[in-house]
Design a protein around this motif. Structure first.
Motif, mmCIF file in Angstrom:
data_model
loop_
_atom_site.group_PDB
_atom_site.id
_atom_site.type_symbol
_atom_site.label_atom_id
_atom_site.label_comp_id
_atom_site.label_asym_id
_atom_site.label_seq_id
_atom_site.Cartn_x
_atom_site.Cartn_y
_atom_site.Cartn_z
ATOM 1 N N MET A 1 -14.656 -9.890 -9.423
ATOM 2 C CA MET A 1 -15.040 -11.234 -9.002
ATOM 3 C C MET A 1 -13.848 -11.954 -8.371
ATOM 4 N N GLU A 2 -12.671 -11.802 -8.959
ATOM 5 C CA GLU A 2 -11.469 -12.429 -8.390
ATOM 6 C C GLU A 2 -11.142 -11.839 -7.033
ATOM 7 N N TRP A 3 -11.339 -10.533 -6.881
ATOM 8 C CA TRP A 3 -11.146 -9.911 -5.564
ATOM 9 C C TRP A 3 -12.143 -10.471 -4.563
ATOM 10 N N ALA A 4 -13.392 -10.586 -4.969
ATOM 11 C CA ALA A 4 -14.434 -11.081 -4.065
ATOM 12 C C ALA A 4 -14.155 -12.512 -3.612
ATOM 13 N N LEU A 5 -13.482 -13.286 -4.456
ATOM 14 C CA LEU A 5 -13.154 -14.673 -4.115
ATOM 15 C C LEU A 5 -11.830 -14.789 -3.360
ATOM 16 N N GLY A 6 -11.214 -13.659 -3.068
ATOM 17 C CA GLY A 6 -9.966 -13.666 -2.312
ATOM 18 C C GLY A 6 -8.738 -13.981 -3.137
ATOM 19 N N LEU A 7 -8.864 -13.947 -4.466
ATOM 20 C CA LEU A 7 -7.727 -14.241 -5.338
ATOM 21 C C LEU A 7 -6.872 -13.010 -5.606
ATOM 22 N N LEU A 8 -7.415 -11.834 -5.360
ATOM 23 C CA LEU A 8 -6.684 -10.573 -5.475
ATOM 24 C C LEU A 8 -6.797 -9.833 -4.150
ATOM 25 N N LYS A 9 -5.746 -9.118 -3.773
ATOM 26 C CA LYS A 9 -5.690 -8.522 -2.444
ATOM 27 C C LYS A 9 -6.568 -7.292 -2.283
ATOM 28 N N GLU A 10 -6.690 -6.482 -3.318
ATOM 29 C CA GLU A 10 -7.415 -5.228 -3.135
ATOM 30 C C GLU A 10 -8.090 -4.768 -4.423
ATOM 31 N N LEU A 11 -9.047 -3.885 -4.246
ATOM 32 C CA LEU A 11 -9.652 -3.171 -5.362
ATOM 33 C C LEU A 11 -9.064 -1.764 -5.358
ATOM 34 N N PRO A 12 -8.186 -1.452 -6.282
ATOM 35 C CA PRO A 12 -7.595 -0.118 -6.286
ATOM 36 C C PRO A 12 -8.608 0.951 -6.658
ATOM 37 N N PHE A 13 -8.253 2.185 -6.422
ATOM 38 C CA PHE A 13 -9.111 3.308 -6.810
ATOM 39 C C PHE A 13 -9.382 3.218 -8.308
ATOM 40 N N PRO A 14 -10.631 3.414 -8.746
ATOM 41 C CA PRO A 14 -10.992 3.168 -10.153
ATOM 42 C C PRO A 14 -10.591 4.285 -11.117
ATOM 43 N N ASN A 15 -9.310 4.574 -11.179
ATOM 44 C CA ASN A 15 -8.829 5.626 -12.081
ATOM 45 C C ASN A 15 -8.086 5.059 -13.284
ATOM 46 N N ALA A 16 -8.120 3.743 -13.448
ATOM 47 C CA ALA A 16 -7.466 3.111 -14.593
ATOM 48 C C ALA A 16 -8.094 1.739 -14.806
ATOM 49 N N ILE A 17 -7.988 1.246 -16.034
ATOM 50 C CA ILE A 17 -8.510 -0.093 -16.302
ATOM 51 C C ILE A 17 -7.681 -1.125 -15.556
ATOM 52 N N CYS A 18 -8.247 -2.281 -15.359
ATOM 53 C CA CYS A 18 -7.564 -3.326 -14.608
ATOM 54 C C CYS A 18 -6.375 -3.883 -15.398
ATOM 55 N N ASP A 19 -5.547 -4.630 -14.691
ATOM 56 C CA ASP A 19 -4.423 -5.339 -15.308
ATOM 57 C C ASP A 19 -4.992 -6.601 -15.957
ATOM 58 N N VAL A 20 -5.270 -6.513 -17.250
ATOM 59 C CA VAL A 20 -5.935 -7.623 -17.941
ATOM 60 C C VAL A 20 -5.115 -8.915 -17.889
ATOM 61 N N PRO A 21 -3.813 -8.893 -18.228
ATOM 62 C CA PRO A 21 -3.039 -10.143 -18.141
ATOM 63 C C PRO A 21 -3.082 -10.766 -16.749
ATOM 64 N N LEU A 22 -3.106 -9.910 -15.714
ATOM 65 C CA LEU A 22 -3.161 -10.435 -14.348
ATOM 66 C C LEU A 22 -4.443 -11.207 -14.111
ATOM 67 N N THR A 23 -5.572 -10.690 -14.618
ATOM 68 C CA THR A 23 -6.844 -11.378 -14.388
ATOM 69 C C THR A 23 -6.830 -12.784 -14.972
ATOM 70 N N VAL A 24 -6.057 -12.991 -16.025
ATOM 71 C CA VAL A 24 -5.948 -14.325 -16.635
ATOM 72 C C VAL A 24 -4.955 -15.190 -15.864
ATOM 73 N N ARG A 25 -3.807 -14.586 -15.506
ATOM 74 C CA ARG A 25 -2.763 -15.346 -14.794
ATOM 75 C C ARG A 25 -3.251 -15.873 -13.457
ATOM 76 N N VAL A 26 -4.116 -15.122 -12.810
ATOM 77 C CA VAL A 26 -4.602 -15.512 -11.487
ATOM 78 C C VAL A 26 -5.240 -16.899 -11.520
ATOM 79 N N LEU A 27 -5.852 -17.234 -12.640
ATOM 80 C CA LEU A 27 -6.575 -18.502 -12.731
ATOM 81 C C LEU A 27 -5.724 -19.644 -13.281
#
Length: 411
Positions: free
Chosen positions: A306-332
């Protein structure tokens, strides 16, 4: 082994995608320069002291032939399913080999013999002749060796042996690339171009998806979510994820965790009106089971998309690992409230969302298919991450008109 006349004798098998008896016989006869004069399903070739006898089995011969072919195909798949793989590269190659075996529609039993002299050279000659036919028939050669069974490609190289050996770095099942890019009735050019872009990613990671795999909708048929809908959904995802994490990781009671999520998320972004019915029921349930808490904690993955779709994150990396959870919070963190967030976001275009959705549609198929066969996802993908992304992207493009609780990830 040796026959009565001291000749070397052995067996090989051609596993072909071509499922027409006529097509296989024509190819073999043309390849070996012999006339196809009503020889039925058998062919005998002689070259110097080499004798090759081929019997072809396809489903168009009859019901019993079809059953025999399926038995052989399933047996070979089961045999090579057990081959050990020590890393992601080997595992992906093995999965692709199994895909190629599964595509077998024509089964050719090959009995050969030759005089006991220059054995290695003659074996190379035989495998080379048969491998050449695969340029048209597509598939693999199964060589039954002394203590080792090997699958060879159209170059005669070992793709995989039952001991785990391989002489190729990469292997992809045959795919008709022209078919992927060809015009199709009822399919718009934009859908075909989108799939071709997805195929570039699939190829780069050696991930097989059938060329006839369905397309997602056209832009004109999609209902791209508004920025307001995305922001509200993002707030709901963050709230339930934090609520779950506070209970699972920090040991808070449901009441404490709820107060934490309300203070840090809901009070800033619109209250519990952002929740779906299932989210709201979970958020106010003091007796939720741990498995439900774990399931909702996965919403960080959906939040990331959702953050990627809103332009808050630059890219969706290849799905071979879980996301950076702290980053998803810091972005907001920089946004004090919903209004500030809405003024800052730059939602991605419908074309970008559809591109991402088409790719994840293909990647999720590869994960689900591998899971059906009891194998890990190819290319090191995380099946859980892939599925959650698929769900979010389906919601973002308004797939089937589903609302959040009802979004499907069918493959």
């Amino acid at each position: 082994m040796f026959g009565k006349d001291k000749r070397i004798e052995g067996k090989m098998f051609l596993l072909c995608e071509e499922g027409s008896l006529e097509g296989i016989m024509n190819c073999l006869c043309n390849r070996f320069g012999v006339p196809n004069e009503g020889s039925g399903d058998t062919l005998t070739l002689k070259q110097d002291d080499i004798e090759i006898h081929i019997q072809v089995v396809t489903k168009d011969i009859g019901e019993e032939a079809g059953k025999f072919l399926d038995q052989q195909k399933n047996g070979i798949m089961g045999h090579f399913w057990n081959v050990p793989a020590k890393d992601v590269k080997e595992q992906t190659r093995k999965i692709n080999v199994l895909h190629q075996i599964r595509k077998t529609a024509g089964y050719c039993g090959v009995n050969y013999s030759f005089e006991k002299a220059h054995t290695d050279k003659k074996m190379l000659e035989i495998t080379g002749m048969l491998a050449g036919a695969l340029e048209e028939l597509h598939g693999l050669i199964l060589v039954m060796g002394d203590g080792e069974d090997m699958l060879l490609d159209a170059r005669g190289k070992i793709v995989l042996s039952d001991k785990g050996r391989s002489k190729v770095d990469h292997f992809m099942p045959y795919v008709d690339r022209a078919l992927i890019g060809a015009p199709k009735e009822g399919i718009a050019e934009e859908q075909i171009k989108r799939r071709l872009r997805s195929w570039k990613v699939l190829d780069a990671h050696d991930i097989y998806v059938p060329e006839h795999y369905p397309y997602i909708e056209k832009l004109a048929d999609a209902r791209i979510r508004s920025a307001e809908e995305m922001v509200d959904r993002m707030a709901a995802l963050l709230a339930v994820a934090l609520y779950s994490e506070a209970m699972l990781g920090d040991g808070m009671s449901p009441a404490e965790a709820r107060a934490f999520a309300e203070e840090h998320v809901l009070s800033h972004y619109g209250g519990d009106g952002v929740f779906s019915p299932k989210e709201k029921a979970y958020f106010y349930n003091d007796n939720a089971e741990d498995k439900e808490k774990v399931a909702f904690s996965w919403q960080y993955e959906n939040l990331y998309v959702m953050e990627w779709a809103l332009g808050l994150l630059k890219e969706l990396p290849f799905p071979n690992a879980i996301c950076d959870v702290p980053l998803t919070v810091r972005v907001l963190n920089p946004f004090a409230d919903r209004a500030a967030l809405l003024s800052a976001v730059k939602p991605r275009s419908g074309e970008e969302l559809l591109d991402a959705c088409d790719l994840i549609f293909c990647l999720d198929w590869a994960c689900v298919d591998a899971r059906v066969y009891g194998l890990p996802a190819p290319a090191g993908m995380d099946g859980g991450v892939t599925m959650e992304r698929h769900k979010t992207l389906n919601w973002l493009i308004g797939c089937e008109g589903w609302e959040w609780d009802d979004v499907q990830t069918n493959t």
